[in-house]
Design an enzyme around this catalytic site. Structure first.
Site, PDB file in Angstrom:
ATOM      1  N   ASN A 143     -11.690  39.768  43.861  1.00  0.00           N
ATOM      2  CA  ASN A 143     -10.959  40.472  44.859  1.00  0.00           C
ATOM      3  C   ASN A 143      -9.794  40.507  45.008  1.00  0.00           C
ATOM      4  O   ASN A 143      -8.915  40.433  46.107  1.00  0.00           O
ATOM      5  CB  ASN A 143     -11.881  40.021  46.148  1.00  0.00           C
ATOM      6  CG  ASN A 143     -11.531  38.376  46.324  1.00  0.00           C
ATOM      7  OD1 ASN A 143     -10.759  37.515  45.645  1.00  0.00           O
ATOM      8  ND2 ASN A 143     -12.454  37.881  47.314  1.00  0.00           N
ATOM      9  N   ARG A 282      -4.968  30.311  51.870  1.00  0.00           N
ATOM     10  CA  ARG A 282      -5.756  29.376  52.643  1.00  0.00           C
ATOM     11  C   ARG A 282      -4.980  28.970  53.758  1.00  0.00           C
ATOM     12  O   ARG A 282      -3.929  28.413  53.578  1.00  0.00           O
ATOM     13  CB  ARG A 282      -6.089  28.089  51.749  1.00  0.00           C
ATOM     14  CG  ARG A 282      -7.202  28.436  51.090  1.00  0.00           C
ATOM     15  CD  ARG A 282      -8.844  28.965  51.504  1.00  0.00           C
ATOM     16  NE  ARG A 282      -9.812  29.230  50.739  1.00  0.00           N
ATOM     17  CZ  ARG A 282     -10.025  30.667  50.285  1.00  0.00           C
ATOM     18  NH1 ARG A 282      -9.278  31.576  50.687  1.00  0.00           N
ATOM     19  NH2 ARG A 282     -10.952  30.663  49.426  1.00  0.00           N
ATOM     20  N   GLN A 311     -12.790  27.696  59.902  1.00  0.00           N
ATOM     21  CA  GLN A 311     -13.501  29.157  59.866  1.00  0.00           C
ATOM     22  C   GLN A 311     -14.680  29.019  60.342  1.00  0.00           C
ATOM     23  O   GLN A 311     -15.710  28.388  59.508  1.00  0.00           O
ATOM     24  CB  GLN A 311     -13.200  29.857  58.732  1.00  0.00           C
ATOM     25  CG  GLN A 311     -11.844  29.995  58.585  1.00  0.00           C
ATOM     26  CD  GLN A 311     -11.479  31.218  57.097  1.00  0.00           C
ATOM     27  OE1 GLN A 311     -10.480  31.383  56.685  1.00  0.00           O
ATOM     28  NE2 GLN A 311     -12.542  31.790  56.639  1.00  0.00           N
ATOM     29  N   HIS A 335     -10.975  36.539  58.524  1.00  0.00           N
ATOM     30  CA  HIS A 335     -10.879  36.561  56.901  1.00  0.00           C
ATOM     31  C   HIS A 335     -11.532  37.571  56.292  1.00  0.00           C
ATOM     32  O   HIS A 335     -12.820  37.490  56.273  1.00  0.00           O
ATOM     33  CB  HIS A 335     -11.478  34.852  56.453  1.00  0.00           C
ATOM     34  CG  HIS A 335     -11.344  34.604  55.017  1.00  0.00           C
ATOM     35  ND1 HIS A 335     -11.570  33.321  54.638  1.00  0.00           N
ATOM     36  CD2 HIS A 335     -10.825  35.449  54.164  1.00  0.00           C
ATOM     37  CE1 HIS A 335     -11.171  33.498  53.386  1.00  0.00           C
ATOM     38  NE2 HIS A 335     -10.873  34.553  53.036  1.00  0.00           N
TER      39      HIS A 335
HETATM   40  P1  NAD Z   1      -5.102  32.208  40.437  1.00  0.00           P
HETATM   41  O1  NAD Z   1      -5.754  30.887  39.952  1.00  0.00           O
HETATM   42  O2  NAD Z   1      -5.126  33.158  39.455  1.00  0.00           O
HETATM   43  O3  NAD Z   1      -3.567  31.760  40.574  1.00  0.00           O
HETATM   44  C1  NAD Z   1      -3.173  30.616  41.394  1.00  0.00           C
HETATM   45  C2  NAD Z   1      -1.683  30.337  41.404  1.00  0.00           C
HETATM   46  O4  NAD Z   1      -1.253  29.310  41.968  1.00  0.00           O
HETATM   47  C3  NAD Z   1      -1.800  29.578  39.623  1.00  0.00           C
HETATM   48  O5  NAD Z   1      -0.686  30.300  38.895  1.00  0.00           O
HETATM   49  C4  NAD Z   1      -1.292  28.178  40.083  1.00  0.00           C
HETATM   50  O6  NAD Z   1      -0.399  27.692  39.283  1.00  0.00           O
HETATM   51  C5  NAD Z   1      -0.695  28.380  41.289  1.00  0.00           C
HETATM   52  N1  NAD Z   1      -0.427  27.221  42.063  1.00  0.00           N
HETATM   53  C6  NAD Z   1      -1.391  26.269  42.318  1.00  0.00           C
HETATM   54  N2  NAD Z   1      -0.752  25.192  43.115  1.00  0.00           N
HETATM   55  C7  NAD Z   1       0.495  25.556  43.162  1.00  0.00           C
HETATM   56  C8  NAD Z   1       1.693  25.049  43.955  1.00  0.00           C
HETATM   57  N3  NAD Z   1       1.190  23.581  44.323  1.00  0.00           N
HETATM   58  N4  NAD Z   1       2.771  25.407  44.078  1.00  0.00           N
HETATM   59  C9  NAD Z   1       2.881  26.697  43.326  1.00  0.00           C
HETATM   60  N5  NAD Z   1       2.107  27.546  42.790  1.00  0.00           N
HETATM   61  C10 NAD Z   1       0.697  26.778  42.770  1.00  0.00           C
HETATM   62  O7  NAD Z   1      -5.917  32.508  41.883  1.00  0.00           O
HETATM   63  P2  NAD Z   1      -5.755  33.783  42.357  1.00  0.00           P
HETATM   64  O8  NAD Z   1      -6.894  34.810  42.146  1.00  0.00           O
HETATM   65  O9  NAD Z   1      -4.315  34.595  42.342  1.00  0.00           O
HETATM   66  O10 NAD Z   1      -6.181  33.080  43.913  1.00  0.00           O
HETATM   67  C11 NAD Z   1      -5.310  32.353  44.611  1.00  0.00           C
HETATM   68  C12 NAD Z   1      -5.892  31.998  45.955  1.00  0.00           C
HETATM   69  O11 NAD Z   1      -6.056  33.024  46.817  1.00  0.00           O
HETATM   70  C13 NAD Z   1      -7.154  31.424  45.883  1.00  0.00           C
HETATM   71  O12 NAD Z   1      -7.503  30.317  45.287  1.00  0.00           O
HETATM   72  C14 NAD Z   1      -7.752  31.726  47.322  1.00  0.00           C
HETATM   73  O13 NAD Z   1      -7.688  30.561  47.771  1.00  0.00           O
HETATM   74  C15 NAD Z   1      -6.986  32.850  47.729  1.00  0.00           C
HETATM   75  N6  NAD Z   1      -7.826  33.907  47.848  1.00  0.00           N
HETATM   76  C16 NAD Z   1      -7.880  34.417  49.264  1.00  0.00           C
HETATM   77  C17 NAD Z   1      -8.784  35.602  49.650  1.00  0.00           C
HETATM   78  C18 NAD Z   1      -9.068  36.240  50.859  1.00  0.00           C
HETATM   79  O14 NAD Z   1      -9.765  36.753  51.144  1.00  0.00           O
HETATM   80  N7  NAD Z   1      -7.979  35.801  51.763  1.00  0.00           N
HETATM   81  C19 NAD Z   1      -9.431  36.030  48.291  1.00  0.00           C
HETATM   82  C20 NAD Z   1      -9.400  35.631  47.093  1.00  0.00           C
HETATM   83  C21 NAD Z   1      -8.575  34.461  46.713  1.00  0.00           C
END
Ligand code: NAD
Length: 384
Positions: A143, A282, A311, A335
């Site tokens: 997603n 989050r 949530q 969400h």
């Molecule tokens: P991903 O794993 O591809 O990317 C996450 C990035 O965040 C990585 O590059 C990681 O190094 C970085 N990161 C981790 N800790 C960090 C910090 N302390 N400071 C800076 N950068 C940091 O994940 P993604 O697919 O891009 O998804 C990211 C997040 O988005 C998911 O973990 C989830 O919590 C959220 N998400 C939300 C929805 C929604 O419906 N709202 C849907 C999908 C994902």
């Protein structure tokens, strides 16, 4: 409370004659999903609901497995906690999270595999899963486009002051100056992402055509040079320095020990006055009270996102009602950014594929594995 319980009839019908381990025994699969109500009855593509059960029931039952699907997830008497005790596979979604705490993990004697139908597994105590050798997999990438589009939309609606303008129309009023006084162009702004992974990078790609003054990112994992050059983004290694340069900040990092409460009053005091903040990652990454106070004082001009520290969000959650001093700046939704019908098709298919691989003893797609057997396999959940 709703329960679409297991069909014991399927178990009694006997097991499929396949050679995989599925033929040897029926497993209990527990799914915590959100209730879809009338919408889910009318729209079968709402797959992530207890009504439509990710499309898994006929397939699992044809193999002799048991599926318990429920939205009843809180407290020791919940269907979730009752069936967790002997379930082998747990399916959860971030949209209606079944919080799998360390305590619950210690009671889940049979649990081997947790599948997150979507992206983001912070509702599971990942350290405890590592210790108990319970695997945690996500449907990685399922997603990310859906969320990136929502982020760009949210940035635009804050910067352009869209919500108060629309509310004015619904009220029957017409006073252009009242909304134009706080509406700006995105062009020429400095926009930064905390986290430049799959979603963060897609947000950057989508922002390029808006001609920002500069794109910045903050992430302990550096982007590949070619990817950074393609969108023209600059990395800033100090978080306070990063936020002090941005007009717009978007949060796209997972929730873990290093990001919980990351955006608090102290960090907000380093933001540019009147910055816009979008968080679809989050809720608990941003301190709820500190964000509401920063919006009320005008330190933030706007806050938007779809994720909450609890949530479903309680009715009195400050993020439902918070406003900037001009009565706008709130772009909150439930969400749903990552649960468009397109996304649901992808994460339902991905969930089935992960379970198929597990049942057949086949290797999993490495990109989906957050916790393998006894160890973290991802670099995204903190520097471990
Ligand atoms: P991903 O794993 O591809 O990317 C996450 C990035 O965040 C990585 O590059 C990681 O190094 C970085 N990161 C981790 N800790 C960090 C910090 N302390 N400071 C800076 N950068 C940091 O994940 P993604 O697919 O891009 O998804 C990211 C997040 O988005 C998911 O973990 C989830 O919590 C959220 N998400 C939300 C929805 C929604 O419906 N709202 C849907 C999908 C994902």
């Amino acid at each position: 409370m709703s329960l679409l319980g297991a069909s014991t009839a399927a178990l009694k019908r006997g097991l499929a004659s396949s050679v995989s381990r599925t033929s040897s025994r029926g497993l209990k699969v527990l799914a915590v999903l959100y209730q879809g109500g009338e919408a889910a009855k009318q729209e079968p593509r709402l797959l992530g609901t207890i009504e439509n059960q990710l499309g898994l029931r006929p397939w699992l039952e044809s193999q002799g497995h048991e599926l318990i699907a429920t939205d009843d997830k809180e407290g020791p008497n919940s269907v979730f906690q009752k069936h967790l005790k002997d379930a082998e596979i747990l399916i959860t979604t971030p949209f209606h999270p079944g919080y799998l705490t360390r305590d619950l993990i210690s009671k889940a004697q049979n649990l081997k595999l947790c599948v997150t139908a979507g992206v983001g597994s912070d509702h599971i105590d990942l350290n405890a899963a590592v210790e108990k050798k319970i695997q945690v997999l996500e449907v990685t990438g399922s997603n990310v486009v859906s969320v990136a589009e929502h982020v760009v939309m949210s940035i635009l609606l804050l910067v352009r002051n869209f919500v108060p303008a629309h509310e004015m129309i619904e009220r029957g009023d017409w006073q252009v100056s009242d909304v134009a006084r706080n509406a700006f162009d995105l062009e020429g702004k400095v926009i930064g992402t905390i986290g430049a992974g799959r979603i963060g990078y897609r947000v950057l790609e989508r922002l390029v055509p808006f001609n920002p003054k500069e794109l910045l990112y903050y992430d302990y994992n550096a982007l590949p040079a070619e990817g950074a050059a393609k969108v023209g983004v600059r990395r800033i290694e100090d978080l306070k320095d990063f936020v002090s340069q941005c007009d717009v900040i978007t949060v796209n990092a997972p929730l873990h020990e290093g990001t919980k409460n990351l955006v608090d009053a102290d960090l907000l005091s380093h933001f540019k006055k009147g910055a816009w903040l979008v968080n679809t990652a989050r809720g608990a990454i941003c301190n709820a009270e500190d964000v509401a106070a920063a919006l009320a004082s005008g330190r933030l001009a706007g806050y938007a996102g779809d994720v909450w520290n609890v949530q479903p969000a309680p009715r009195d959650h400050p993020w439902r009602y918070m406003k900037n001093p001009l009565g706008g700046g709130n772009g909150m939704t439930p969400h749903y950014s990552g649960t468009t019908l397109d996304a649901q098709a992808r994460y339902a298919a991905g969930t089935r594929e992960i379970i198929e691989n597990y049942l057949a003893g086949k290797p999993q797609n490495p990109a989906n594995v957050i916790v393998g057997v006894g160890k973290y396999e991802t670099k995204s959940y903190g520097q471990r």
